[in-house]
Design a protein around this motif. Structure first.
Motif, mmCIF file in Angstrom:
data_model
loop_
_atom_site.group_PDB
_atom_site.id
_atom_site.type_symbol
_atom_site.label_atom_id
_atom_site.label_comp_id
_atom_site.label_asym_id
_atom_site.label_seq_id
_atom_site.Cartn_x
_atom_site.Cartn_y
_atom_site.Cartn_z
ATOM 1 N N TYR A 23 0.837 -1.198 0.000
ATOM 2 C CA TYR A 23 0.000 0.000 0.000
ATOM 3 C C TYR A 23 0.876 1.253 0.000
ATOM 4 O O TYR A 23 0.697 2.171 -0.808
ATOM 5 C CB TYR A 23 -0.886 0.034 1.253
ATOM 6 C CG TYR A 23 -1.932 -1.033 1.350
ATOM 7 C CD1 TYR A 23 -3.209 -0.828 0.820
ATOM 8 C CD2 TYR A 23 -1.679 -2.238 1.992
ATOM 9 C CE1 TYR A 23 -4.192 -1.799 0.925
ATOM 10 C CE2 TYR A 23 -2.647 -3.218 2.103
ATOM 11 C CZ TYR A 23 -3.902 -3.000 1.566
ATOM 12 O OH TYR A 23 -4.872 -3.969 1.664
ATOM 13 N N LEU A 24 1.821 1.275 0.930
ATOM 14 C CA LEU A 24 2.645 2.472 1.103
ATOM 15 C C LEU A 24 3.716 2.592 0.025
ATOM 16 O O LEU A 24 4.132 3.698 -0.318
ATOM 17 C CB LEU A 24 3.281 2.471 2.493
ATOM 18 C CG LEU A 24 2.263 2.548 3.645
ATOM 19 C CD1 LEU A 24 2.956 2.443 4.989
ATOM 20 C CD2 LEU A 24 1.463 3.846 3.576
ATOM 21 N N THR A 25 4.153 1.481 -0.541
ATOM 22 C CA THR A 25 5.137 1.526 -1.625
ATOM 23 C C THR A 25 4.530 2.190 -2.857
ATOM 24 O O THR A 25 5.144 3.072 -3.473
ATOM 25 C CB THR A 25 5.619 0.107 -1.987
ATOM 26 O OG1 THR A 25 5.747 -0.675 -0.803
ATOM 27 C CG2 THR A 25 6.959 0.167 -2.695
ATOM 28 N N PHE A 26 3.329 1.771 -3.216
ATOM 29 C CA PHE A 26 2.638 2.389 -4.349
ATOM 30 C C PHE A 26 2.341 3.859 -4.061
ATOM 31 O O PHE A 26 2.453 4.710 -4.945
ATOM 32 C CB PHE A 26 1.340 1.644 -4.658
ATOM 33 C CG PHE A 26 1.546 0.368 -5.427
ATOM 34 C CD1 PHE A 26 1.868 0.401 -6.778
ATOM 35 C CD2 PHE A 26 1.422 -0.865 -4.807
ATOM 36 C CE1 PHE A 26 2.068 -0.774 -7.495
ATOM 37 C CE2 PHE A 26 1.619 -2.047 -5.508
ATOM 38 C CZ PHE A 26 1.943 -2.000 -6.856
ATOM 39 N N ALA A 27 1.956 4.155 -2.811
ATOM 40 C CA ALA A 27 1.659 5.538 -2.441
ATOM 41 C C ALA A 27 2.908 6.413 -2.551
ATOM 42 O O ALA A 27 2.843 7.551 -3.030
ATOM 43 C CB ALA A 27 1.103 5.590 -1.020
ATOM 44 N N MET A 28 4.059 5.877 -2.119
ATOM 45 C CA MET A 28 5.326 6.616 -2.252
ATOM 46 C C MET A 28 5.609 6.957 -3.696
ATOM 47 O O MET A 28 5.984 8.088 -4.033
ATOM 48 C CB MET A 28 6.485 5.773 -1.697
ATOM 49 C CG MET A 28 6.808 5.990 -0.250
ATOM 50 S SD MET A 28 8.430 5.290 0.171
ATOM 51 C CE MET A 28 8.210 3.558 -0.185
ATOM 52 N N TYR A 29 5.471 5.954 -4.545
ATOM 53 C CA TYR A 29 5.773 6.172 -5.966
ATOM 54 C C TYR A 29 4.817 7.205 -6.555
ATOM 55 O O TYR A 29 5.236 8.133 -7.262
ATOM 56 C CB TYR A 29 5.658 4.855 -6.735
ATOM 57 C CG TYR A 29 6.158 4.953 -8.166
ATOM 58 C CD1 TYR A 29 7.481 4.631 -8.476
ATOM 59 C CD2 TYR A 29 5.322 5.378 -9.195
ATOM 60 C CE1 TYR A 29 7.950 4.724 -9.776
ATOM 61 C CE2 TYR A 29 5.775 5.484 -10.497
ATOM 62 C CZ TYR A 29 7.095 5.156 -10.787
ATOM 63 O OH TYR A 29 7.557 5.268 -12.076
ATOM 64 N N HIS A 30 3.527 7.056 -6.269
ATOM 65 C CA HIS A 30 2.529 7.983 -6.800
ATOM 66 C C HIS A 30 2.816 9.408 -6.333
ATOM 67 O O HIS A 30 2.768 10.359 -7.126
ATOM 68 C CB HIS A 30 1.138 7.547 -6.340
ATOM 69 C CG HIS A 30 0.037 8.458 -6.785
ATOM 70 N ND1 HIS A 30 -0.472 8.452 -8.064
ATOM 71 C CD2 HIS A 30 -0.649 9.420 -6.116
ATOM 72 C CE1 HIS A 30 -1.428 9.365 -8.170
ATOM 73 N NE2 HIS A 30 -1.545 9.969 -6.997
ATOM 74 N N TYR A 31 3.126 9.556 -5.057
ATOM 75 C CA TYR A 31 3.372 10.895 -4.499
ATOM 76 C C TYR A 31 4.650 11.518 -5.069
ATOM 77 O O TYR A 31 4.650 12.662 -5.533
ATOM 78 C CB TYR A 31 3.456 10.820 -2.976
ATOM 79 C CG TYR A 31 3.899 12.117 -2.331
ATOM 80 C CD1 TYR A 31 3.139 13.280 -2.476
ATOM 81 C CD2 TYR A 31 5.084 12.186 -1.593
ATOM 82 C CE1 TYR A 31 3.555 14.470 -1.900
ATOM 83 C CE2 TYR A 31 5.488 13.370 -1.015
ATOM 84 C CZ TYR A 31 4.722 14.509 -1.171
ATOM 85 O OH TYR A 31 5.144 15.684 -0.601
#
Length: 382
Positions: free
Chosen positions: A189-197
């Motif tokens: 969840y947070l890995t994808f969020a990091m990339y998106h951000y």
């Protein structure tokens, strides 16, 4: 500061969106400040939200007083200030020597009706109502962007983590392409969020590698990354203790969330060995110190299993923080998310500064000797 004052005179008014002061010089005094316009008794005011430790303080100010407060904050407390209004976006940076850099541009944002309500809905980095593909596939949002009620805690957790990253971005701004490793990424969840951000919202040049032991999880995450066109995000199967970067590529940030027991220590040791600029770690399932602790002076605590478990977890993280400080990091222990949502709510945030020489009265060693413990992180970095 005259240039800053003139910029604020233009931005602060009914068309102001927000002001964010970050990259604090003394987080014990104040860690972050957010400012937005509000209506108070029929008149325009500006609400300041100050984050001090785990507490939040609110105060309202008129325009002239607010401008003076922002300038005072930049002179004494913060190295970064973001200003956004309908007409402009600006970034104010203060170097360690006090040199000011001001960058501004016209804002082409929407011209919708401003919300001046005193208690309006919290503004998240990943906005409610805006559909994000990976949040939909991971079961956090519906296709129209609404947050699924049962997953709202996860949505808040993701945004809270993005705020931690937002705070440390200035320390990574001069590193060129950012290489990030996420140890024990799980469903990511947070890995994808990091990339998106970082990639989609901030436009940064990055590469993120997620590492996990579960082959099926890694396969699924790679499929999703390919689906979204996230070309610089990939996942690999592997063990933290034996993982090494290809071609010895320098690592700028290490993330390790809920890596069980000593897996966190191996991740922190890797980060220190790589001299990573930033470390973000949320420990989990800490048993090592619990098994070792022997201390007659603390027997009234140690004889109760629950109290011993909690004390051991706190001592483990205190030792980790101290070891990181010894190895050249400024360290904070922060609340990741409210305790009511999860007991695993401590985040260790470390930003690399300069090496500190060890002394005879090293506090980490003294504490470990008092408890009769030796942690994996201490052993790995001896």
């Amino acid at each position: 500061m005259q240039q800053v004052r003139e910029l604020l005179e233009k931005a602060v008014g009914s068309e102001l969106y927000q002001v964010i002061l970050s990259n604090s010089r003394n987080k014990e005094r104040v860690g972050k400040v957010k400012i937005r316009p509000v209506m108070v008794k029929g008149g325009l005011a500006f609400q300041e939200t100050a984050y001090i430790g785990s507490q939040v303080f609110h105060s309202n100010h008129e325009k002239t007083a607010l401008i003076e407060r922002i300038i005072c904050y930049l002179e004494k407390d913060f190295r970064q200030c973001e200003v956004e209004s309908k007409v402009l976006k600006a970034m104010i940076l203060v170097s360690k020597k006090g040199r000011l850099t001001v960058k501004s541009k016209k804002n082409r944002g929407d011209t919708g009706i401003m919300d001046f309500s005193h208690n309006r809905t919290k503004s998240y980095i990943l906005q409610e109502g805006t559909a994000v593909p990976f949040l939909i596939d991971l079961g956090v949002q519906t296709p129209d962007g609404k947050v699924i009620k049962a997953r709202y805690d996860k949505f808040r957790q993701i945004n809270r983590f993005m705020e931690f990253i937002e705070d440390v971005l200035p320390t990574l701004s001069n590193r060129g392409r950012l290489n990030i490793v996420d140890f024990g990424c799980g469903k990511s969840y947070l890995t994808f969020a990091m990339y998106h951000y970082l990639k989609e919202l901030q436009g940064l040049d990055i590469r993120i590698t997620g590492l996990d032991l579960k082959r099926d999880v890694v396969l699924r995450c790679n499929e999703l990354a390919q689906k979204y066109g996230y070309q610089d995000l990939h996942f690999v199967v592997g063990d933290i203790s034996t993982y090494n970067e290809e071609d010895d590529t320098p690592v700028d940030m290490v993330v390790t969330l809920h890596a069980c027991d000593t897996a966190t220590d191996y991740a922190l040791a890797k980060a220190v060995g790589w001299k990573a600029g930033v470390i973000l770690s949320v420990p989990c399932c800490q048993h090592e110190v619990n098994r070792q602790t022997e201390c007659a002076e603390l027997q009234m605590i140690l004889k109760y299993g629950l109290l011993k478990e909690r004390l051991s977890a706190l001592c483990t993280d205190a030792i980790r923080a101290g070891v990181l400080e010894e190895n050249g990091y400024d360290v904070q222990i922060l609340e990741f998310i409210d305790m009511q949502h999860t007991p695993k709510n401590i985040l260790i945030r470390a930003v690399r500064r300069e090496q500190r020489k060890r002394t005879e009265a090293d506090p980490v060693s003294k504490m470990a000797e008092f408890l009769h413990v030796k942690t994996t992180l201490q052993k790995l970095l001896e």
